[in-house]
Write a protein that holds these residues in place. Structure first.
Motif, mmCIF file in Angstrom:
data_model
loop_
_atom_site.group_PDB
_atom_site.id
_atom_site.type_symbol
_atom_site.label_atom_id
_atom_site.label_comp_id
_atom_site.label_asym_id
_atom_site.label_seq_id
_atom_site.Cartn_x
_atom_site.Cartn_y
_atom_site.Cartn_z
ATOM 1 N N VAL A 1 0.781 -1.094 -0.081
ATOM 2 C CA VAL A 1 -0.006 0.049 -0.006
ATOM 3 C C VAL A 1 1.034 1.104 -0.167
ATOM 4 C CG1 VAL A 1 -0.357 0.105 2.527
ATOM 5 C CG2 VAL A 1 -2.199 1.199 1.050
ATOM 6 N N ALA A 2 0.707 2.228 -0.953
ATOM 7 C CA ALA A 2 1.156 3.531 -0.947
ATOM 8 C C ALA A 2 0.705 4.514 -0.246
ATOM 9 C CB ALA A 2 1.510 3.717 -2.495
ATOM 10 N N SER A 3 1.188 5.220 0.775
ATOM 11 C CA SER A 3 0.467 6.404 1.337
ATOM 12 C C SER A 3 0.083 7.401 0.353
ATOM 13 C CB SER A 3 1.640 7.001 2.359
ATOM 14 O OG SER A 3 1.011 8.214 2.885
ATOM 15 N N PRO A 4 -1.194 7.826 0.616
ATOM 16 C CA PRO A 4 -1.724 9.108 -0.261
ATOM 17 C C PRO A 4 -0.973 10.071 0.022
ATOM 18 C CG PRO A 4 -3.255 8.391 1.486
ATOM 19 C CD PRO A 4 -2.325 7.199 1.429
ATOM 20 N N MET A 5 -0.418 10.257 1.236
ATOM 21 C CA MET A 5 0.303 11.605 1.585
ATOM 22 C C MET A 5 1.568 11.905 0.971
ATOM 23 S SD MET A 5 -1.993 13.086 3.483
ATOM 24 C CE MET A 5 -1.202 14.545 4.347
ATOM 25 N N TYR A 6 2.622 11.041 1.415
ATOM 26 C CA TYR A 6 3.890 11.208 0.833
ATOM 27 C C TYR A 6 4.438 10.220 -0.188
ATOM 28 C CZ TYR A 6 3.685 15.063 4.198
ATOM 29 O OH TYR A 6 3.411 15.944 4.975
ATOM 30 N N LYS A 7 3.489 9.180 -0.365
ATOM 31 C CA LYS A 7 3.884 8.182 -1.285
ATOM 32 C C LYS A 7 4.805 6.871 -0.714
ATOM 33 C CE LYS A 7 1.010 10.459 -3.991
ATOM 34 N NZ LYS A 7 -0.080 10.781 -3.118
ATOM 35 N N GLN A 8 5.143 7.006 0.513
ATOM 36 C CA GLN A 8 5.937 5.833 0.942
ATOM 37 C C GLN A 8 5.304 4.618 0.660
ATOM 38 O OE1 GLN A 8 5.585 8.506 2.866
ATOM 39 N NE2 GLN A 8 7.785 9.290 2.784
ATOM 40 N N VAL A 9 5.895 3.498 0.321
ATOM 41 C CA VAL A 9 5.224 2.294 -0.069
ATOM 42 C C VAL A 9 5.582 1.290 1.163
ATOM 43 C CG1 VAL A 9 5.099 0.330 -1.752
ATOM 44 C CG2 VAL A 9 5.511 2.815 -2.539
ATOM 45 N N PHE A 10 4.509 0.614 1.658
ATOM 46 C CA PHE A 10 4.570 -0.330 2.801
ATOM 47 C C PHE A 10 4.279 -1.754 2.375
ATOM 48 C CE2 PHE A 10 3.758 3.739 4.695
ATOM 49 C CZ PHE A 10 4.997 3.615 5.404
ATOM 50 N N ASP A 11 4.996 -2.688 2.732
ATOM 51 C CA ASP A 11 4.601 -4.470 2.414
ATOM 52 C C ASP A 11 3.452 -4.661 3.508
ATOM 53 O OD1 ASP A 11 4.556 -7.056 2.912
ATOM 54 O OD2 ASP A 11 6.550 -7.240 2.178
ATOM 55 N N LEU A 12 2.459 -5.029 2.909
ATOM 56 C CA LEU A 12 1.303 -5.186 3.723
ATOM 57 C C LEU A 12 1.494 -6.520 4.694
ATOM 58 C CD1 LEU A 12 -1.626 -4.729 1.110
ATOM 59 C CD2 LEU A 12 -1.280 -3.440 3.344
ATOM 60 N N ARG A 13 2.178 -7.344 4.458
ATOM 61 C CA ARG A 13 2.690 -8.307 5.193
ATOM 62 C C ARG A 13 3.529 -8.239 6.450
ATOM 63 N NH1 ARG A 13 5.455 -11.922 0.741
ATOM 64 N NH2 ARG A 13 6.706 -9.868 0.902
ATOM 65 N N THR A 14 4.183 -7.326 6.485
ATOM 66 C CA THR A 14 5.096 -6.797 7.464
ATOM 67 C C THR A 14 5.144 -5.521 7.994
ATOM 68 O OG1 THR A 14 6.878 -6.421 5.932
ATOM 69 C CG2 THR A 14 6.954 -8.939 6.350
ATOM 70 N N GLY A 15 4.784 -4.727 7.399
ATOM 71 C CA GLY A 15 4.612 -3.240 7.692
ATOM 72 C C GLY A 15 6.035 -2.434 7.431
ATOM 73 N N ALA A 16 7.187 -3.143 6.763
ATOM 74 C CA ALA A 16 8.014 -2.541 6.321
ATOM 75 C C ALA A 16 8.010 -1.671 5.077
ATOM 76 C CB ALA A 16 9.217 -3.548 5.779
ATOM 77 N N CYS A 17 8.814 -0.245 5.288
ATOM 78 C CA CYS A 17 8.565 0.613 4.258
ATOM 79 C C CYS A 17 9.497 0.183 3.282
ATOM 80 C CB CYS A 17 8.775 1.877 4.940
ATOM 81 S SG CYS A 17 8.909 3.417 3.587
ATOM 82 N N LEU A 18 9.228 0.049 2.011
ATOM 83 C CA LEU A 18 9.679 -0.391 0.611
ATOM 84 C C LEU A 18 10.570 0.715 0.139
ATOM 85 C CD1 LEU A 18 7.586 -3.437 -0.319
ATOM 86 C CD2 LEU A 18 9.669 -3.384 1.393
#
Length: 135
Positions: free
Chosen positions: A87-104
């Motif tokens: 999921v990519a944040s709609p604010m600053y576009k950081q992308v996170f792994d939905l399984r682990t929460g790690a910011c990719l």
């Protein structure tokens, strides 16, 4: 936003069990979710975001964007990076792994995690979140 109602059924006629066991809380019905669209819900006093993927898996994260501090993750853009659902944040576009929460993709900022929770769906289509804190 979906509120967890632990006092009545959908018809309001009888009490509904709060959880499958002491650690799981019913949050919504599977058919309340849309494929690749986030939904916000309350788990106690904490906002969470739920995501239903094309393969039927459901993921739960904090709705609070760890970079902006806004409760917007349920409005993020669902996608993949390799085999990782994201999921990519709609604010600053950081992308996170939905399984682990790690910011990719930190977009040049320091690494932060998005809290995630284990999810299960019972045979009747009820979505449960383990509510002992994030995984």
């Amino acid at each position: 936003m979906t509120l967890v109602d632990d006092t009545a059924t959908e018809t309001g006629s009888a009490p509904r069990a709060r959880s499958r066991s002491s650690a799981w809380t019913a949050v919504c019905r599977l058919d309340d979710l849309e494929v690749e669209r986030g939904r916000a819900a309350l788990l106690g006093d904490r906002q969470i975001a739920l995501f239903l993927l094309h393969d039927g898996r459901v993921h739960a994260t904090a709705n609070l964007d760890p970079y902006s501090g806004a409760n917007v993750m349920s409005r993020g853009i669902v996608g993949t990076r390799g085999d990782a659902p994201t999921v990519a944040s709609p604010m600053y576009k950081q992308v996170f792994d939905l399984r682990t929460g790690a910011c990719l993709d930190t977009q040049g900022k320091e690494q932060r995690m998005l809290p995630v929770w284990p999810v299960t769906v019972d045979g009747e289509g009820t979505v449960f979140i383990r509510d002992g804190g994030s995984a």
